[in-house]
Structure formats: structure tokens, C-alpha cells
Design an enzyme around this catalytic site. Sequence first.
Site, PDB file in Angstrom:
ATOM      1  N   GLU A   1      30.559  37.732  37.052  1.00  0.00           N
ATOM      2  CA  GLU A   1      30.754  39.171  37.197  1.00  0.00           C
ATOM      3  C   GLU A   1      31.506  39.740  35.996  1.00  0.00           C
ATOM      4  O   GLU A   1      32.152  40.775  36.084  1.00  0.00           O
ATOM      5  CB  GLU A   1      31.462  39.483  38.519  1.00  0.00           C
ATOM      6  CG  GLU A   1      30.579  39.166  39.735  1.00  0.00           C
ATOM      7  CD  GLU A   1      31.189  39.575  41.064  1.00  0.00           C
ATOM      8  OE1 GLU A   1      32.217  40.299  41.059  1.00  0.00           O
ATOM      9  OE2 GLU A   1      30.651  39.175  42.114  1.00  0.00           O
TER      10      GLU A   1
ATOM     11  N   GLU B   1      41.008  40.852  39.750  1.00  0.00           N
ATOM     12  CA  GLU B   1      40.177  40.055  40.665  1.00  0.00           C
ATOM     13  C   GLU B   1      38.706  40.321  40.310  1.00  0.00           C
ATOM     14  O   GLU B   1      37.948  40.886  41.090  1.00  0.00           O
ATOM     15  CB  GLU B   1      40.482  40.355  42.133  1.00  0.00           C
ATOM     16  CG  GLU B   1      40.442  41.798  42.563  1.00  0.00           C
ATOM     17  CD  GLU B   1      40.550  41.936  44.084  1.00  0.00           C
ATOM     18  OE1 GLU B   1      40.147  41.011  44.812  1.00  0.00           O
ATOM     19  OE2 GLU B   1      41.054  42.986  44.523  1.00  0.00           O
TER      20      GLU B   1
END
Length: 649
Positions: A458, A449
Site C-alpha cells: 500500500e 499505519e
Amino acid sequence: MPLGERTGDEKSESRYCGVETEFSDDMPRLLSSNLHGGFDFVVAPLMDPTYRPSLMDDGSNGAGLLPFAGSDLVLSPSQWSGHVVGKISSWIDLDSEDEVLRTDSEITLKQEISWASHLSLQACLLPSPKGPSCANYARCVNEILQNLTSMQLWLRIPLEKSDSDAGGANPDHMIDSWDLWNSFRLLCEHHSQLSVALDVLPSLPSANSLGRWFGESVKAAIISSNSFLTNARGYPCLSKRHQNLMAAFFNHSIQIVISGEQLHSLPPGNLDTTANNSDNHNEGLHLHPLRSYLDYVAYLYQRMDPLPEQERFELGYRDYLQSPLQPLMDNLEAQTYETFEKDTVKYIQYQRAISKALLDRVSDEKASALTTVLMVVGAGRGPLVRAALQAAEETGRKLRVYAVEKNPNAIITLHSLVKLEGWEKEVIIVSCDMRCWDAPEKADVLVSELLGSFGDNELSPECLDGAQRFLKPDGISIPSSYTSFIQPITASKLYNDVKSHKDLLHFETAYVVKLHRVARLASTQPVFTFAHPESSTKRKNDRYKKLEFEIPCNTGSAMVHGFAGYFDATLYKDVHLGIEPSTATSNMFSWFPIFFPLRTPVCVQPGIPLTVHLWRCCGSTKVWYEWCVSSPVSTPVQNPNGRSYWVGL
């Protein structure tokens, strides 16, 4: 008296309704009668409308008293600041050809604003410019704004736009009041204390044209009694389009101001449907000539649905700029983990994806004999480990889980969780950066995730590229792919918040923000796509995309303050996760959109494409984005070489 109660909306300014009044030199009586009539504040002239500086007696040696509506002592400071919005004289015309009128207007404007500041009023209503040329008016207002402390100036703008699709419409005579507002605020340098008070007229522009105003700094909506229709019982009501507009005003904390005269002859009493008339209200409520209009506005407010629980949770984050996480450079704190772990919808989707992968990986005949190796890379405090084990139990498959996590603090929590749940035989905890780990065996399924608001922001591609080496050739990655999206938006508040820092760095930073007071000007378009596992041996994660957006013609001109970014991810097969508006996963709050601001906002005309360029750049120690506009005007490439904003590897 607030319009009513709405769960989750207790602090919204739109609960308070005002009334526009005529000049009165008896302010206590004026305020009292309107407050007792049910209104929360008055928009009242501060100066006698007959006053003209050029007509004052020159023999007074400057000692003549200005005809203000009473001394500052006639009301308490809290009454002035809490219940009075100053209405600047409507006759002023600072762009008049008549020099005397122009001079009188400038003197009066400055006198009235000075008096309003002395009274500590929260806002003053400026009259609408008298024509399309408003340079001198704007110059004078901008001069005033430079010395204002906290008072807001509301510029009155009629809500009108000619229908460009109407047969025989002459382009030279098209009216769009947004253009008037845009000219004025550009001349005032987008000043944060200059806002709009929209005059709502009986006829409304198209929905697209109305929508762009919600990205502007609209503080109030003034609706005249002549905009109301009459229902079968003789009471005032609004058209369906006006009702929808009012609901949008309420949702965007825009205060309603009722103006005009009583145009409906009513039987005694008020609307039966309003819950606003409690027994302890005095009889003055029934005597106010505009009471029935107020009751109807209150009725519209009270019939709105309560704010959903998710929106109540997100209230404090609305239009609040946050720097994106740096998950590789920084270790997340316990509070951050806890917030994300509460997002049950996200983990339900992950569990569904893992279940489907396990069923595809191992047939029913081999379920008792084969053990699937699943690696959770970036395990955090274990929510994906739990989702994987629940999927295994649900499908009847045997599972061995490697929980790989670089944060030593999260590792402590993971060990406690495994011991508490009795997972010692199924879960192996690995305290290591996934990019450096030597796995003892290959994985059937790789779960992560690592997605950010923009999908790859990210560094999910870089992390999974490093982890891919310990996935079997036919192994499954969850997620299997993800795509970023952007769209142009009007976001006056966000722009002013960035501008308030007065530096380049903040304009070259991408922010995570719960978008609220924005206008989405065109549909989203896909930007970058990443797929895992990546089969190419020469994989590179640099990307470049050129996009063209076209604003619908019936919107009219609009100001682009930046771009909203989203993502949509395919976890496995038909199980998806995302925040792209048209396909967003419902009731999920782990991600807010990302915002790429423009240093100089771009005004886009109908029918002229907006050309946007976006780069994803990779260096040896960092990844960053660069962006610019090349049409209808060219803007500088922002964040070159990641000089202001980057994500560290």
C-alpha cells in the site's frame, strides 16, 4: 439430524453426516430408515448393480426400462436434492482393456448422471479409477461436466500414500493416491464441479501428506466401520490420529459419510457421552446398525471448542478474494475506517511502541520541560492520535501532535474528535498529502499505519520517503522496519475462483484473502525489507528476490496454485506487529494475507526445489509486482509492466 451445535459453526456443511447404502428399489423405505436412524443423507446407488447395457434385450426397440431405484415421483424434489447423493455403479471401468466392459461403462455412467440431473441431486459419487491410467474415464467425465448445471461430481479417492522413509521401499511401487486425483483433475482442466470424496482407511499417511488435501476441493470423507477401534466399554472409537483428522474435516466443512457393516457388538443403548440422543427421537434410532459409529462422530464434533470470536467475525471472508486497497488513489469510506478502528490489538501495540519511544526520547528529569513533536501521517479518523495521547499520559511526557490526512471526509471527523475530546491544545490537524506538506517544524517521532498485507503493497515506502524530510536527523519512525514473506500453497478454490473470470487480468492480480481451504506446502521465506528512516541518499524502492522452496519429502507431490504473502513489522525496538504465521500478532484482524495466483498451477515433486522470482517495480505513476516460477518448470512472468494490476502513486 445435525451432529450437534457448535457456536459459530451453524452454517457449516460438516454438521451433516451421511451413510453409504446398498442398492434398493424401495427408495422411500431406504431414505426413511436412514433418516430415522439419525443420518442426514444417504449415498445410494441409482441403478441396479447387475445392469449391463450389452445384456439388454435388443428386441425391445429401445423401449426397455432402465433399472433405476424407483421413479422420480417416489420422493419429493426436496427429498431427492436435500437427502440423496447418487452413487454411480462401482463396477464401471472406462479404461478397461475389455471393449465390451469399457463401452458398457461409458453408457451406464452417462445414463446414471443424466438420471441424477433429472432428479436435481446436489452431487454424485464417482467410483475410484481402477488403475493409474484413467484418461478415458476422465475424458468421459469432462464431457459430462461441460453440460452439467450445478450438480457436483465427487471422485472417490482412497486416502493412502506409501511411506518413502520406510526401509526397503521400492520407488517404483510407491503408492500415492494424490497422484491419481491430480492426473484426473488435470485431464478435466481443473473443473470447479469436480471434487474429491476421500476414503479414510485404517492406516493414515504422514501429517504433511494429509495436510495437502485441505487445499484441494474435498467435499466428503467416507470412513468405513473397519477403520474404527474398540474402546474398553466395547464401543467404536478412532485412533488419536484419526480423531485429529476428523476435527480438521469438521473445520474445513467436509461432510462425513459412514460406510460398511456393523462390526461392533454393542449392549442396548447408545454412548452416554453423546448429546445427540434427545428424548423425542423414536426408537428407530437404536435399531440402525451403524448408529454407534454415528454417535461417536457426533461426540467428536460436539467436543470441539467453539469458534473464537475473531474467527466468527472472519467467517464470511474465508477464501473470498478481495482487491487490495488503493489508499493513495482512493479515499477510504467510513465503513472501512470503522472496521480497522475496531482492531484494538493493533492500536495497543502502537501505543506500546510510542510509549517506549517517548521514554527514550525524553528523560524523567526533562519530562516537564520538553515537548515531543509527534506527527501522525495518514491519521485517518484519529485512532493513532488517540494512541499517541494515551501513551503521553501513560509516560508523563508532553506531546504536540500533527495529524496529517489527505482525505477531506476524514478531516471532518478529525475536527469533531478533537473538539469532543478537548485536544485543541495538543493536536494540530493538517489537511494535506504528506508528500506535499511543508512542515513548520521537524518531528521527533513519525507514526504511520500505511502497511498492507504484504507490508509495502500500500506504498508505505513511497509515502514515508516523502515524509522523511520533516523528521529530525535522530528522529524515530514507527514502524521502523517491515519485511514481506511468501510461501507456496495449494488453493484449489481460489484458483477456480480466479479462473472463472476467464481472462488474464484476474490471474495477474494480487488478492487480499482470508485463507482457509489451503495447504501451506513449505515454511515462509522473507522477500523484501524496508527500514525507516532511510539513511541512503540514493534510495530506490525497486526490489527483486529469488527464492527456493523445498516441499518435505513425506508430503508427496503437491500442486502449487500460487503464493500466500504476509508481513512482519518492527514498530519500535521489541514491539512488533504482523501476520506472518510463525510470529503473527494474536487476535488482530486488520490484515488478511495476500495471494499471488499462478496462471498455470505447478506440480512439485518431493525433493525437487520450487524456484520463485518476485519483483517490486516502480514507475513514475504506479508501483506493481511481477512474479514467476523457473523450476521445476518455467511459467510466464506475470503482470509485466503492471499491465493488469498496480498501485497508483
